[in-house]
Structure formats: C-alpha cells, structure tokens
Write an enzyme that holds these catalytic residues in place. Structure first.
Site, PDB file in Angstrom:
ATOM      1  N   ARG A 104       4.146   2.307  -2.365  1.00 20.88           N
ATOM      2  CA  ARG A 104       4.421   2.809  -3.711  1.00 20.88           C
ATOM      3  C   ARG A 104       4.635   1.617  -4.630  1.00 20.88           C
ATOM      4  O   ARG A 104       5.338   0.662  -4.286  1.00 20.88           O
ATOM      5  CB  ARG A 104       5.671   3.710  -3.737  1.00 20.88           C
ATOM      6  CG  ARG A 104       5.517   4.993  -2.942  1.00 20.88           C
ATOM      7  CD  ARG A 104       4.542   5.953  -3.641  1.00 20.88           C
ATOM      8  NE  ARG A 104       4.343   7.170  -2.867  1.00 20.88           N
ATOM      9  CZ  ARG A 104       3.272   7.431  -2.136  1.00 20.88           C
ATOM     10  NH1 ARG A 104       2.313   6.535  -2.039  1.00 20.88           N
ATOM     11  NH2 ARG A 104       3.147   8.575  -1.499  1.00 20.88           N
ATOM     12  N   GLU A 164      -0.262   3.751 -12.873  1.00 23.05           N
ATOM     13  CA  GLU A 164      -1.648   3.928 -12.425  1.00 23.05           C
ATOM     14  C   GLU A 164      -2.349   4.921 -13.342  1.00 23.05           C
ATOM     15  O   GLU A 164      -1.762   5.940 -13.683  1.00 23.05           O
ATOM     16  CB  GLU A 164      -1.670   4.433 -10.979  1.00 23.05           C
ATOM     17  CG  GLU A 164      -1.071   3.444 -10.009  1.00 23.05           C
ATOM     18  CD  GLU A 164      -0.991   3.972  -8.575  1.00 23.05           C
ATOM     19  OE1 GLU A 164      -1.423   5.115  -8.316  1.00 23.05           O
ATOM     20  OE2 GLU A 164      -0.490   3.246  -7.719  1.00 23.05           O
ATOM     21  N   HIS A 188      -5.667   2.148  -5.898  1.00 29.94           N
ATOM     22  CA  HIS A 188      -4.969   3.138  -5.071  1.00 29.94           C
ATOM     23  C   HIS A 188      -5.970   4.013  -4.310  1.00 29.94           C
ATOM     24  O   HIS A 188      -5.919   5.233  -4.344  1.00 29.94           O
ATOM     25  CB  HIS A 188      -4.044   3.999  -5.926  1.00 29.94           C
ATOM     26  CG  HIS A 188      -2.974   4.673  -5.118  1.00 29.94           C
ATOM     27  ND1 HIS A 188      -1.822   5.146  -5.677  1.00 29.94           N
ATOM     28  CD2 HIS A 188      -2.869   4.934  -3.794  1.00 29.94           C
ATOM     29  CE1 HIS A 188      -1.058   5.689  -4.743  1.00 29.94           C
ATOM     30  NE2 HIS A 188      -1.673   5.568  -3.590  1.00 29.94           N
ATOM     31  N   GLY A 236      -7.036   4.702   1.256  1.00 30.86           N
ATOM     32  CA  GLY A 236      -7.278   5.797   2.196  1.00 30.86           C
ATOM     33  C   GLY A 236      -8.220   6.848   1.651  1.00 30.86           C
ATOM     34  O   GLY A 236      -8.241   7.967   2.154  1.00 30.86           O
ATOM     35  N   THR A 238       0.838  -1.204   0.000  1.00 30.02           N
ATOM     36  CA  THR A 238       0.000   0.000   0.000  1.00 30.02           C
ATOM     37  C   THR A 238       0.868   1.248   0.000  1.00 30.02           C
ATOM     38  O   THR A 238       0.367   2.347   0.216  1.00 30.02           O
ATOM     39  CB  THR A 238      -0.936   0.022   1.235  1.00 30.02           C
ATOM     40  OG1 THR A 238      -0.153  -0.034   2.417  1.00 30.02           O
ATOM     41  CG2 THR A 238      -1.915  -1.136   1.205  1.00 30.02           C
ATOM     42  N   ASP A 298      -2.457  -2.106  -3.520  1.00 29.63           N
ATOM     43  CA  ASP A 298      -3.237  -0.879  -3.651  1.00 29.63           C
ATOM     44  C   ASP A 298      -2.495   0.109  -4.540  1.00 29.63           C
ATOM     45  O   ASP A 298      -3.026   1.135  -4.897  1.00 29.63           O
ATOM     46  CB  ASP A 298      -3.486  -0.264  -2.265  1.00 29.63           C
ATOM     47  CG  ASP A 298      -4.435   0.917  -2.333  1.00 29.63           C
ATOM     48  OD1 ASP A 298      -5.528   0.764  -2.908  1.00 29.63           O
ATOM     49  OD2 ASP A 298      -4.080   1.999  -1.833  1.00 29.63           O
TER      50      ASP A 298
END
Length: 195
Positions: A108, A137, A156, A159, A106, A132
C-alpha cells in the site's frame, strides 16, 4: 563507439555494467502475508538470505524491524495499511536502512513516506526504490516521485494479468458462496456466539 565488453554501453548500446547479483544478498520482508510467503522461497532459490518481521517457514529468519532495516540489501514491504503502519517507512526508517539498499513496495502506498523516500534516494542513502503503489493513484503529474533517478513507479499492476484477475474472481465467488453457507474462509468479522 561502444566496446563489446560492455564498459561503454555494450554492443549496440545495451548497458552492461549496471546490474547486481542477487546471490549473496539479503532480502528483508516486512510482513508475512500471502505475497511474502511466495516471495521468500523464490529469493532463497536465487541464493539470497531472507529475513522477515513475522514467522515464515525455513529458510526465513525472523528478526525485528530494526534488524531487518540494518541488514537487508532489499527491503520489500508486505504489510497491511493501518493507522499504526501509515508511514511505517519514514525518514527514521531510511536512516536505519543499510546504505545503498533498495526499497520495494507492492503493498500500500501510504506505508512509505514519499517525501522521505525522495530525500533518501537523492542523498544517496538508498540506491533506489521500485513502487507498484503510491499515496495517490494514478500518480499525479506534479508528484515528487516523478523524475527522481533511482525511483521507478509502476501503475499498481503487478498482479494484473488476465490469469490473476480470473483467479481473484473465482476466489471471490467461492468465498461468497462459503459466506452464504455460514462458513467464510477469510472473514474479518467472525460471527460471535451469543453470550
């Protein structure tokens, strides 16, 4: 027809035989940042042994990266991306990991060598991975991560709750005001005193 005992898909097709207990397992945290500091007590509350490559308060045990890879059932990456940590988790790291372990990233995407990860999962060396973050991306349509049984990729967004975005905005505003007052709490480039 599936049986109620769960061995053939469970009641109404719910799978019942694929889960694993966290209790008695070992979580390895690579890095000791804010997320790792929050994850450690949660894992301990589930009855896990927690190892970390950095110093964290008890009940976490500090170990080397090699020890962590050797002993952890779940390896969770929480370190910054730098030239030294790019592909920190590569084919050599996967070879040192406990057979059947799981990888969680989670932090990089480029911390993990995706080609090596796919090989480790396909060969059965790793049981799986939850990501994640990825190298590129959003995940490209032709990514080697697509369609690999045992690898789960999220967008991603771990959070990205409304509350987390509000809290991050408020923290950013507080930091900006503090920096303008000459007292930044999180400065990466502290002002140097004149010589």
């Amino acid at each position: 027809m599936p049986g109620a005992d769960g061995r053939r898909g469970g009641r109404r097709g719910w799978p019942r035989a694929d889960g694993h207990e966290l209790r008695g397992r070992t979580l390895g945290l690579i890095g000791r940042g804010a997320v790792a500091q929050r994850v450690a007590p949660l894992a301990a509350a589930f009855g896990m042994t927690v190892l970390c490559t950095g110093s964290l308060p008890a009940p976490v045990t500090r170990v080397t990266l090699d020890e962590l890879l050797r002993d952890a059932d779940f390896v969770s990456v929480h370190t910054a991306l730098t030239p030294l940590t790019r592909h920190l988790i590569d084919s050599a790291a996967f070879a040192r990991m406990k057979p059947g372990a799981h990888l969680i990233n989670t932090a990089r995407g480029p911390l993990v060598d995706e080609v090596a990860l796919v090989e480790a999962v396909r060969s059965g060396r790793l049981a799986g991975a939850a990501l994640d973050v990825v190298d590129v991306e959003p995940l490209p349509a032709d990514s080697i991560l697509r369609g690999v049984a045992g690898i789960t990729v999220f967008s991603h967004m771990a959070g990205q709750t409304a509350e987390a975005r509000l809290a991050a905005g408020m923290e950013g505003a507080k930091e900006l005001v503090a920096a303008l007052d000459g007292r930044p709490a999180h400065s990466l480039t502290e002002p140097k005193e004149p010589a």
